[in-house]
Design a protein around this motif. Sequence first.
Motif, mmCIF file in Angstrom:
data_model
loop_
_atom_site.group_PDB
_atom_site.id
_atom_site.type_symbol
_atom_site.label_atom_id
_atom_site.label_comp_id
_atom_site.label_asym_id
_atom_site.label_seq_id
_atom_site.Cartn_x
_atom_site.Cartn_y
_atom_site.Cartn_z
ATOM 1 N N LEU A 1 -36.066 -45.792 12.024
ATOM 2 C CA LEU A 1 -35.768 -45.176 10.906
ATOM 3 C C LEU A 1 -34.918 -45.890 10.615
ATOM 4 C CD1 LEU A 1 -35.181 -41.722 12.709
ATOM 5 C CD2 LEU A 1 -36.644 -42.080 10.791
ATOM 6 N N ALA A 2 -34.351 -46.062 9.890
ATOM 7 C CA ALA A 2 -33.264 -46.866 9.624
ATOM 8 C C ALA A 2 -31.802 -46.600 10.415
ATOM 9 C CB ALA A 2 -33.086 -47.234 7.853
ATOM 10 N N ASP A 3 -31.042 -47.308 10.658
ATOM 11 C CA ASP A 3 -29.402 -46.909 10.114
ATOM 12 C C ASP A 3 -29.343 -45.746 9.615
ATOM 13 O OD1 ASP A 3 -29.536 -48.484 12.509
ATOM 14 O OD2 ASP A 3 -27.927 -49.979 11.734
ATOM 15 N N GLY A 4 -28.361 -45.018 10.102
ATOM 16 C CA GLY A 4 -28.059 -43.729 9.169
ATOM 17 C C GLY A 4 -28.031 -41.976 10.069
ATOM 18 N N ARG A 5 -27.703 -41.476 9.626
ATOM 19 C CA ARG A 5 -26.635 -40.086 9.623
ATOM 20 C C ARG A 5 -28.057 -39.128 8.966
ATOM 21 N NH1 ARG A 5 -22.292 -39.589 11.948
ATOM 22 N NH2 ARG A 5 -20.976 -41.655 12.176
ATOM 23 N N TYR A 6 -29.159 -38.837 10.328
ATOM 24 C CA TYR A 6 -30.179 -37.755 10.677
ATOM 25 C C TYR A 6 -29.678 -36.387 10.093
ATOM 26 C CZ TYR A 6 -32.484 -42.397 9.451
ATOM 27 O OH TYR A 6 -32.679 -43.086 8.717
ATOM 28 N N THR A 7 -31.088 -35.233 10.107
ATOM 29 C CA THR A 7 -30.302 -33.916 10.322
ATOM 30 C C THR A 7 -32.068 -32.857 10.397
ATOM 31 O OG1 THR A 7 -28.688 -32.918 9.190
ATOM 32 C CG2 THR A 7 -30.229 -31.160 9.507
ATOM 33 N N PHE A 8 -33.055 -32.655 11.448
ATOM 34 C CA PHE A 8 -34.230 -32.680 12.198
ATOM 35 C C PHE A 8 -33.915 -31.347 11.545
ATOM 36 C CE2 PHE A 8 -37.215 -30.535 14.997
ATOM 37 C CZ PHE A 8 -38.181 -31.024 14.170
ATOM 38 N N THR A 9 -34.867 -30.296 10.768
ATOM 39 C CA THR A 9 -34.807 -28.503 10.388
ATOM 40 C C THR A 9 -36.434 -28.507 11.239
ATOM 41 O OG1 THR A 9 -33.495 -29.269 9.095
ATOM 42 C CG2 THR A 9 -34.140 -26.915 8.893
ATOM 43 N N VAL A 10 -36.158 -27.087 11.452
ATOM 44 C CA VAL A 10 -38.023 -26.374 12.439
ATOM 45 C C VAL A 10 -37.648 -25.206 12.324
ATOM 46 C CG1 VAL A 10 -37.006 -26.525 14.690
ATOM 47 C CG2 VAL A 10 -39.765 -26.794 14.316
#
Length: 624
Positions: A389-398
């Motif tokens: 992954l590149a630098d950044g903010r992420y949200t994982f959803t399941v």
Amino acid sequence: MAPHTIISFPERDFVSADGYAQGDPVTVEVIRSGFTVGIAHVDPQDDLTTPGFDGLVEVNHPGGGCWETVTPDIRPGDVVRTTTGSGTVDQTTTAGVTVTQPATAIDATTIQIKGTAVAAGGGQIPIDQIEARVIAGGQRFVVNNRRDLRADSVGGDGLLAYDGPGLTTWTATIGGLGGVDQTSGVSDIQRATSTQNESRGMWLGGNPLAGTELTIFEFGQIGGPGAPCSAPADRGPSTPDMAAASDSGSSAVDNVTNDSTPTFGGVRGLATADTINLYVDGALAGTTAPAANGTWSITLATPLADGPHTVTAGEVSGLAPETMGAGSLPITIDTVASGTTITSRPAAAGAARTVAFGFTSEPGSTFTCSLAPGAAAAACLTGQSYGPLADGRYTFTVGARDRAGNVGPNTTAAFAVGVAPTISTRSPLPGQTRIVQTGNVTATLSRAVTGVNATSFVLRTPSGALVPAVVSYDATTRTATLNPDATLAADTRYTASLTTAIKSADFGVSLVSSTWTFVTGPAPVVNFRSPASGAVGVSRVGNVTVGFNEAVTGVSTSSVVLRSPSGATVPAAVTYNATTRRATLNPNATLAARTRYTLGLTSGIRDLAGNILTPSTAAFTTGG
């Protein structure tokens, strides 16, 4: 298809098949009008009488498997299907062939067998597909030295023919049975008509030469469970089956559904049955008339409560008492969705560029995962990973879909990926000595950070005590400064620390914790020399002595050196008096006359705290 052969024995509700692979389990089904009325799971066996592995699969027969729940009443038109664990499917349709008259003597040497052969749509089965046999187990006929007699359309041991054009009754005639067994005294005609032996009507399959499918009707045999099997004989309508459209969720055959008013179907048992009753947990839940082909379907009118239920069916013919089916169907109604719990995840902010998530829900659930930005929703399993992954903010959803098809609320986890800040420069340097007691401690970071304060940037004494100090951070230079409240102790080793509470300002990734040490001054100095620097007329046999303002270590022939004008080292013994703090160099031989010698002191000399002596030289000249 070869190498598999399937034989249906309807009178004994027995199936025999062979040619299957060792270790590849086989599911055997009896299917009537699209509904499974009997099922068994069998591991292929070897009959041990022939070379190689036979792959024998038998149901309702000694040494084989058994029907489960109920023993089906196998009838003409029933499909017998085999499905291997590896996915190969074969099937045959039980033919409408019967024996209505077993082997009967019509004269002293001739017998006749009578029966029927009705095609699936009515009319005659092709005559070349029909054969009649008499089986004398463990015995032999004199006429052919075999255990059987056979009659077919081309005249084997005898001739089989339909009784007239368009008729579905047939007669098999076998003559020449006048021979007598000299051992037992039994004639062929007696053996053929003995009630201990068996008359058969056989369908040889759509392609008789292939020999891959047969139906064998055995006169006088009785159906139902055969030892050692015990599933009760099927009676009444078939065991109810939940319609695939009602069986929601991950499987259309597991009978777990979120449809509280599901549809059930099956096949009547008797052709005369005109009413089907459906029961749930013993209570009448619906009634219908079967269709012309015997099938029936009932949709529940009253919703079922969540939980397990048992479904049964019965049939009524006219004014006769109801006949309940032998089998029951367990089902589960589940209309409540379950949430998903994330069991493992990456740090809220970290430098790792490949991340993984663990999650769970109720047993049998399937999952859908997505990552924003970067990955659209797709089926997934626990342990789902993404990266790099590149630098950044992420949200994982399941989200989870349970076995019944209920979709629960999504669960999310936010995290950030970024480069961890590092320390670019430090002052004092790690391991540095002779540090000014009134100086500050500084650390310059590789990127902008937050969290620099008196708890994330600390200085400790050798005992571990915190040094009271003011801590500041210059965002422009990215420099953290620790300014002790008081002068530091002399000749003391201090430890500076920056903790993971300091994080990058962009994505909150923690600094890798770091510590280093330094030693405060003052450094040792020389406060006595003999001869004095620049002295002349110095004795050629005297020693050279230097004194220090504090106790030191490291005095040796390599740190206290006397050199001639050419730079050569003068061999000498070097000693140190800890009481007087003086080092003495005693040359091994008389020094040369009127010669300028130079005494050198190196940084190998240190005080007890580790502060090094500033290297120095001093010259003197010997006398004549």
